[in-house]
Scaffold this motif. Structure first.
Motif, PDB file in Angstrom:
ATOM      1  N   TRP A   6       0.819  -1.221   0.000  1.00  0.00           N
ATOM      2  CA  TRP A   6       0.000   0.000   0.000  1.00  0.00           C
ATOM      3  C   TRP A   6       0.853   1.272   0.000  1.00  0.00           C
ATOM      4  N   ASP A   7       2.175   1.151   0.059  1.00  0.00           N
ATOM      5  CA  ASP A   7       3.009   2.347   0.106  1.00  0.00           C
ATOM      6  C   ASP A   7       2.881   3.163  -1.175  1.00  0.00           C
ATOM      7  N   LYS A   8       2.966   4.466  -1.044  1.00  0.00           N
ATOM      8  CA  LYS A   8       2.814   5.356  -2.179  1.00  0.00           C
ATOM      9  C   LYS A   8       3.974   5.210  -3.172  1.00  0.00           C
ATOM     10  N   GLU A 389       8.552  16.923   1.383  1.00  0.00           N
ATOM     11  CA  GLU A 389       8.965  15.602   1.864  1.00  0.00           C
ATOM     12  C   GLU A 389       7.765  14.904   2.485  1.00  0.00           C
ATOM     13  N   GLU A 390       7.644  13.626   2.249  1.00  0.00           N
ATOM     14  CA  GLU A 390       6.592  12.839   2.877  1.00  0.00           C
ATOM     15  C   GLU A 390       7.184  11.566   3.452  1.00  0.00           C
ATOM     16  N   ILE A 391       6.992  11.375   4.733  1.00  0.00           N
ATOM     17  CA  ILE A 391       7.422  10.160   5.442  1.00  0.00           C
ATOM     18  C   ILE A 391       6.152   9.402   5.808  1.00  0.00           C
ATOM     19  N   PHE A 392       6.011   8.155   5.339  1.00  0.00           N
ATOM     20  CA  PHE A 392       4.766   7.458   5.608  1.00  0.00           C
ATOM     21  C   PHE A 392       4.959   6.110   6.277  1.00  0.00           C
ATOM     22  N   ARG A 393       6.166   5.799   6.711  1.00  0.00           N
ATOM     23  CA  ARG A 393       6.329   4.582   7.508  1.00  0.00           C
ATOM     24  C   ARG A 393       7.563   4.732   8.378  1.00  0.00           C
ATOM     25  N   HIS A 394       7.499   4.064   9.520  1.00  0.00           N
ATOM     26  CA  HIS A 394       8.627   4.062  10.449  1.00  0.00           C
ATOM     27  C   HIS A 394       9.459   2.800  10.224  1.00  0.00           C
ATOM     28  N   ILE A 395      10.765   2.992  10.097  1.00  0.00           N
ATOM     29  CA  ILE A 395      11.674   1.853   9.957  1.00  0.00           C
ATOM     30  C   ILE A 395      12.370   1.642  11.291  1.00  0.00           C
ATOM     31  N   CYS A 396      12.316   0.411  11.800  1.00  0.00           N
ATOM     32  CA  CYS A 396      12.926   0.098  13.094  1.00  0.00           C
ATOM     33  C   CYS A 396      14.441   0.264  13.042  1.00  0.00           C
TER      34      CYS A 396
END
Length: 396
Positions: A6-8, A389-396
């Motif tokens: 679902w990521d853009k 800028e668009e951040i749409f997920r957190h990376i551990c």
């Protein structure tokens, strides 16, 4: 894969933002009559499970999702039932039923080693035949030393905690000897009468998952070594292809103490250099004061640098203040040096943070001191222009 299904997509004129991280990948399928048949429902469950496994540094990524049509795979289970879960005894699933479920496979999954992808089947019903209150089930198949093939069954009542728990069972599968596999909980606190589960209620692998489950170091160590976990360059956002532009305004020179040469009065004849810059642009501004005494010297507007372009996120913004006390005998004295470096961090090179009680972006360096002077400098940092800028997920 490098992203969730679902990521853009990255638009033209933008660059993907990536971070290398450990990842377990899922292919999720919603069977007919499952209530989890929308991509946003799957996303909510997967992201909740991902937040839990971030404790162990493992990212949960859904590389494929689809709603399956009615299935006609022969076997003991009616895969099109409205209450499929009640046909399944998770703790004692027959080989025939397990094979029937495995035959569904991972249709339309991304190319690669299918045994590194965990198949998650969303099935209708709210409890299993042998566990009416359970809402998740993990199964794996193997032949000899070949890699196990994993599947997770989620009922209509499953949530992210349930998926995280079942993923734990999958990640703990390990080879213990020739043709011998096991998936006992590796934590010392495992339940002695049910070694797949933990005896500590807050632990993720307790039989009933708590609201805020924890993962132990022993569990993390085994999970990170699982062949299901791979290190990947994960896509988490995108940024417009232009540079940040910063401005720095030197505001005030605060002089606390001065002490000139013995034959002179107590005022410094001083020359100063204020320098700010990045790896691309350096700006230097001189300042002269023939009678510097204790007090505040307003420099606002004299040292504005509006176009400090930043090369990349790793570039630093630097501030340097140097000065010289001009003496007649025997030689000039160097005044103490102020040096400050700002990284991008979360506050954009200091532009969105400040000293306590100060306006946003305003900071003070010092005081610094030697035999001639004790002083500090107040300055302000701002972003004059920033790439979208668009951040749409957190990376551990």
């Amino acid at each position: 894969m490098d992203r969730n299904t679902w990521d853009k997509k990255t638009p033209p004129g933008f660059t993907e933002l990536r971070k290398e991280a450990m990842t377990v990948e899922l292919c999720v399928y919603s069977l007919q009559n499952s209530r989890m048949k929308e991509i946003n429902q799957v996303r909510a469950v997967a992201e909740a499970a991902g937040k839990i496994w971030c404790q162990g540094g493992v990212n949960v990524q859904v590389v494929h999702w689809e709603a399956l049509p009615p299935l006609s795979i022969a076997g003991p289970l009616n895969l099109n039932s409205t209450d499929l879960a009640r046909q399944i005894p998770c703790g004692s699933l027959s080989d025939a039923a397990r094979s029937q479920l495995s035959t569904i496979g991972k249709p339309n999954a991304p190319a690669g080693d299918p045994t590194r992808l965990v198949a998650v089947y969303c099935i209708p019903g709210n409890g299993f035949q042998d566990a009416p209150s359970a809402s998740g089930c993990h199964q794996f198949q193997f032949q000899g030393n070949t890699s196990p093939d994993h599947m997770i069954l989620l009922t209509d009542s499953a949530d992210g905690r349930v998926l995280a728990h079942e993923l734990g069972h999958a990640l703990f599968v390990r080879l213990t000897g020739p043709n011998s596999w096991m998936n006992e909980d590796p934590d010392p606190g495992r339940n002695v009468s049910d070694r797949l589960h933990n005896a500590n209620p807050p632990n993720l692998m307790y039989s009933s998952v708590s609201e805020k489950p924890s993962i132990s170091p022993e569990q993390v160590m085994v999970a990170q070594k699982s062949r299901l976990v791979t290190r990947q360059s994960l896509f988490y956002g995108f940024r417009e292809n232009k540079r940040y532009k910063l401005g720095v305004d030197i505001k005030t020179l605060h002089v606390d103490e001065v002490s000139d040469e013995i034959t002179s009065d107590n005022a410094l004849e001083s020359s100063w250099m204020f320098a700010v810059g990045t790896s691309i642009i350096k700006n230097r501004k001189p300042y002269e004061n023939s009678r510097l005494t204790p007090g505040d010297y307003d420099l606002s507007g004299s040292f504005d640098n509006p176009l400090l372009e930043v090369e990349s996120d790793t570039d630093k913004l630097t501030l340097d203040v140097t000065g010289t006390d001009r003496d007649f005998f025997p030689f000039n004295d160097e005044l103490p040096h102020i040096h400050k470096e700002w990284s991008k961090g979360e506050d954009l090179w200091g532009s969105t943070s400040s000293d306590p009680g100060a306006p946003t972006g305003q900071h003070q360096e010092g005081p610094v001191k030697n035999d001639e002077i004790k002083y500090s400098v107040t300055y302000a940092i701002r972003v004059d222009d920033a790439p979208l800028e668009e951040i749409f997920r957190h990376i551990c």
